[in-house]
Design an enzyme around this catalytic site. Structure first.
Site, PDB file in Angstrom:
ATOM      1  N   ASN A   1       0.913  -1.218  -0.134  1.00  0.00           N
ATOM      2  CA  ASN A   1      -0.153   0.133  -0.084  1.00  0.00           C
ATOM      3  C   ASN A   1       0.886   1.356   0.147  1.00  0.00           C
ATOM      4  O   ASN A   1       1.530   1.618   0.955  1.00  0.00           O
ATOM      5  CB  ASN A   1      -0.778   0.050   1.370  1.00  0.00           C
ATOM      6  CG  ASN A   1      -1.654   1.262   1.481  1.00  0.00           C
ATOM      7  OD1 ASN A   1      -2.039   2.008   0.620  1.00  0.00           O
ATOM      8  ND2 ASN A   1      -2.476   1.128   2.557  1.00  0.00           N
ATOM      9  N   TRP A   2       1.064   1.869  -1.257  1.00  0.00           N
ATOM     10  CA  TRP A   2       1.851   3.033  -1.154  1.00  0.00           C
ATOM     11  C   TRP A   2       1.305   4.252  -0.630  1.00  0.00           C
ATOM     12  O   TRP A   2       2.105   5.275  -0.713  1.00  0.00           O
ATOM     13  CB  TRP A   2       2.296   3.186  -2.724  1.00  0.00           C
ATOM     14  CG  TRP A   2       3.194   2.331  -3.363  1.00  0.00           C
ATOM     15  CD1 TRP A   2       3.756   1.142  -2.769  1.00  0.00           C
ATOM     16  CD2 TRP A   2       3.605   2.338  -4.671  1.00  0.00           C
ATOM     17  NE1 TRP A   2       4.679   0.474  -3.678  1.00  0.00           N
ATOM     18  CE2 TRP A   2       4.491   1.197  -4.765  1.00  0.00           C
ATOM     19  CE3 TRP A   2       3.557   2.955  -5.857  1.00  0.00           C
ATOM     20  CZ2 TRP A   2       5.174   1.218  -6.059  1.00  0.00           C
ATOM     21  CZ3 TRP A   2       4.311   2.856  -7.124  1.00  0.00           C
ATOM     22  CH2 TRP A   2       5.002   1.933  -7.171  1.00  0.00           C
ATOM     23  N   LYS A   3      -0.020   4.115  -0.338  1.00  0.00           N
ATOM     24  CA  LYS A   3      -0.798   5.714   0.067  1.00  0.00           C
ATOM     25  C   LYS A   3      -0.383   6.466  -1.017  1.00  0.00           C
ATOM     26  O   LYS A   3      -0.616   6.438  -1.901  1.00  0.00           O
ATOM     27  CB  LYS A   3      -0.213   5.744   1.672  1.00  0.00           C
ATOM     28  CG  LYS A   3      -0.257   4.334   2.545  1.00  0.00           C
ATOM     29  CD  LYS A   3      -0.196   4.527   3.922  1.00  0.00           C
ATOM     30  CE  LYS A   3      -0.261   3.440   4.783  1.00  0.00           C
ATOM     31  NZ  LYS A   3      -0.183   3.539   6.140  1.00  0.00           N
TER      32      LYS A   3
ATOM     33  N   HIS B   1      -9.818   1.320   4.516  1.00  0.00           N
ATOM     34  CA  HIS B   1      -8.440   1.722   5.287  1.00  0.00           C
ATOM     35  C   HIS B   1      -8.676   2.568   6.443  1.00  0.00           C
ATOM     36  O   HIS B   1      -9.490   3.365   6.397  1.00  0.00           O
ATOM     37  CB  HIS B   1      -7.300   2.102   4.386  1.00  0.00           C
ATOM     38  CG  HIS B   1      -5.989   1.980   5.016  1.00  0.00           C
ATOM     39  ND1 HIS B   1      -5.560   2.973   5.860  1.00  0.00           N
ATOM     40  CD2 HIS B   1      -4.922   1.381   4.924  1.00  0.00           C
ATOM     41  CE1 HIS B   1      -4.163   2.707   6.431  1.00  0.00           C
ATOM     42  NE2 HIS B   1      -3.942   1.577   5.671  1.00  0.00           N
TER      43      HIS B   1
ATOM     44  N   GLU C   1      -7.126   5.012   7.684  1.00  0.00           N
ATOM     45  CA  GLU C   1      -6.843   6.410   7.337  1.00  0.00           C
ATOM     46  C   GLU C   1      -7.769   7.104   6.484  1.00  0.00           C
ATOM     47  O   GLU C   1      -8.023   8.352   6.697  1.00  0.00           O
ATOM     48  CB  GLU C   1      -5.320   6.580   6.519  1.00  0.00           C
ATOM     49  CG  GLU C   1      -4.042   6.239   7.430  1.00  0.00           C
ATOM     50  CD  GLU C   1      -3.034   5.778   6.660  1.00  0.00           C
ATOM     51  OE1 GLU C   1      -2.767   5.760   5.210  1.00  0.00           O
ATOM     52  OE2 GLU C   1      -2.154   5.416   7.506  1.00  0.00           O
TER      53      GLU C   1
ATOM     54  N   GLU D   1      -5.601  -4.800  10.628  1.00  0.00           N
ATOM     55  CA  GLU D   1      -4.600  -3.789  10.860  1.00  0.00           C
ATOM     56  C   GLU D   1      -5.118  -2.814  12.089  1.00  0.00           C
ATOM     57  O   GLU D   1      -5.963  -2.221  12.157  1.00  0.00           O
ATOM     58  CB  GLU D   1      -4.976  -2.789   9.768  1.00  0.00           C
ATOM     59  CG  GLU D   1      -4.467  -3.403   8.309  1.00  0.00           C
ATOM     60  CD  GLU D   1      -3.823  -2.317   7.411  1.00  0.00           C
ATOM     61  OE1 GLU D   1      -2.785  -2.728   7.013  1.00  0.00           O
ATOM     62  OE2 GLU D   1      -4.404  -1.248   7.253  1.00  0.00           O
TER      63      GLU D   1
ATOM     64  N   GLY E   1       1.641   2.612  10.419  1.00  0.00           N
ATOM     65  CA  GLY E   1       2.624   3.797  10.600  1.00  0.00           C
ATOM     66  C   GLY E   1       3.480   4.056  11.687  1.00  0.00           C
ATOM     67  O   GLY E   1       3.969   5.121  11.811  1.00  0.00           O
TER      68      GLY E   1
ATOM     69  N   SER F   1       2.968  -1.907  10.575  1.00  0.00           N
ATOM     70  CA  SER F   1       4.408  -1.685  11.082  1.00  0.00           C
ATOM     71  C   SER F   1       5.112  -3.158  10.418  1.00  0.00           C
ATOM     72  O   SER F   1       5.949  -3.726  10.914  1.00  0.00           O
ATOM     73  CB  SER F   1       5.140  -1.743  12.121  1.00  0.00           C
ATOM     74  OG  SER F   1       4.144  -0.233  12.484  1.00  0.00           O
TER      75      SER F   1
HETATM   76  P1  PGA Z   1       2.770   0.613   7.757  1.00  0.00           P
HETATM   77  O1  PGA Z   1       1.150   0.575   7.008  1.00  0.00           O
HETATM   78  O2  PGA Z   1       3.153  -0.739   7.390  1.00  0.00           O
HETATM   79  O3  PGA Z   1       3.460   1.575   7.683  1.00  0.00           O
HETATM   80  O4  PGA Z   1       2.316   0.489   9.199  1.00  0.00           O
HETATM   81  C1  PGA Z   1       0.480  -0.418   7.031  1.00  0.00           C
HETATM   82  C2  PGA Z   1      -0.973   0.331   6.333  1.00  0.00           C
HETATM   83  O5  PGA Z   1      -1.640   1.146   6.435  1.00  0.00           O
HETATM   84  O6  PGA Z   1      -1.650  -0.743   5.532  1.00  0.00           O
END
Ligand code: PGA
Length: 221
Positions: free
Chosen positions: A8-10, A93, A95, A143, A149, A181
């Site tokens: 997931n490159w966001k 997600h 976010e 998650e 993150g 993470s």
């Molecule tokens: P992260 O993000 O690996 O940077 O913790 C995971 C995600 O949000 O899918």
């Protein structure tokens, strides 16, 4: 079933050039990887410029809308993704739930719309109550919020307990991924010890060397 590793490159990288470089370097690095399904979810705007057909990488979207077309400014529909050769789509997600105020109701509508177009939705949850729809073809990603993150991954024991709980709550079997993470040091344990069928990787997927090391580590299991 092959384990999934979903990148997931966001909202990264900042340029198309950077996106192409990252994609190509991963594609070159996994040429001989056979036992892992690698999915890259770049920002929408890079999807059509990424030459995934020449690689063994599948493409995913980071979201989709629940309607197919119409007056919905800024939205991207499941059929538009399908048209670009996208196979997977991340939905719900944390976010998006946090910054865009996405609700479970919106998430469920998106999942149904994605399934209708033959996309494979990856539903992100951090608690069991978000597991409302039990639809065939949905991939679940556990998650935990504290691990996303933050560089503070969920312990293998807690992650395993949650995987078992999610499984109990699903009438149909679905692949269950872990995300939060993940790095090359802990990736194998989530598969080997905690029993997940795959991983959703954020920050570590932006570094091709680190991401390749995660993929190759799982391929060697
Ligand atoms: P992260 O993000 O690996 O940077 O913790 C995971 C995600 O949000 O899918």
């Amino acid at each position: 079933m092959k384990p999934f590793i979903v990148a997931n490159w966001k909202c990264n990288p900042a340029s198309l050039k950077g996106a192409k470089l990252l994609f190509d370097s991963v594609a070159r690095g996994i040429k001989n990887v056979r036992k892992v399904e690698v999915v890259i979810c770049p920002p929408f705007i890079y999807l059509s410029n990424i030459q995934h057909l020449k690689s063994n990488i599948q493409l995913g979207g980071q979201d989709c809308f629940w309607e197919e077309k119409g007056a919905y400014t800024g939205e991207i529909s499941p059929s538009m993704l399908k048209d670009l050769g996208v196979e997977y789509v991340i939905i719900g997600h944390s976010e998006r739930r946090k910054y865009l105020k996405e609700t479970d109701e919106m998430v469920n509508k998106k999942i149904e719309a994605a399934l209708k177009q033959g996309l494979k939705p990856i539903l992100c949850i951090d608690k069991i109550s978000q597991l409302k729809k039990d639809l065939e073809g949905v991939i679940i990603a556990y998650e935990p919020l504290f691990a996303i993150g933050t560089g503070k991954p969920c312990s293998i024991g807690k992650a395993k307990k949650m995987r078992i709980l999610i499984k109990k709550n699903l009438k149909r079997g679905a692949p269950i991924l872990y995300g939060g993470s993940v790095n090359s040091q802990n990736a194998q344990d989530y598969i080997k010890k905690a029993g997940f069928q795959g991983l959703l990787v954020g920050s570590a997927s932006l570094n091709s060397k680190e991401f390749l090391s995660i993929v190759k580590g799982i391929d060697s299991l």
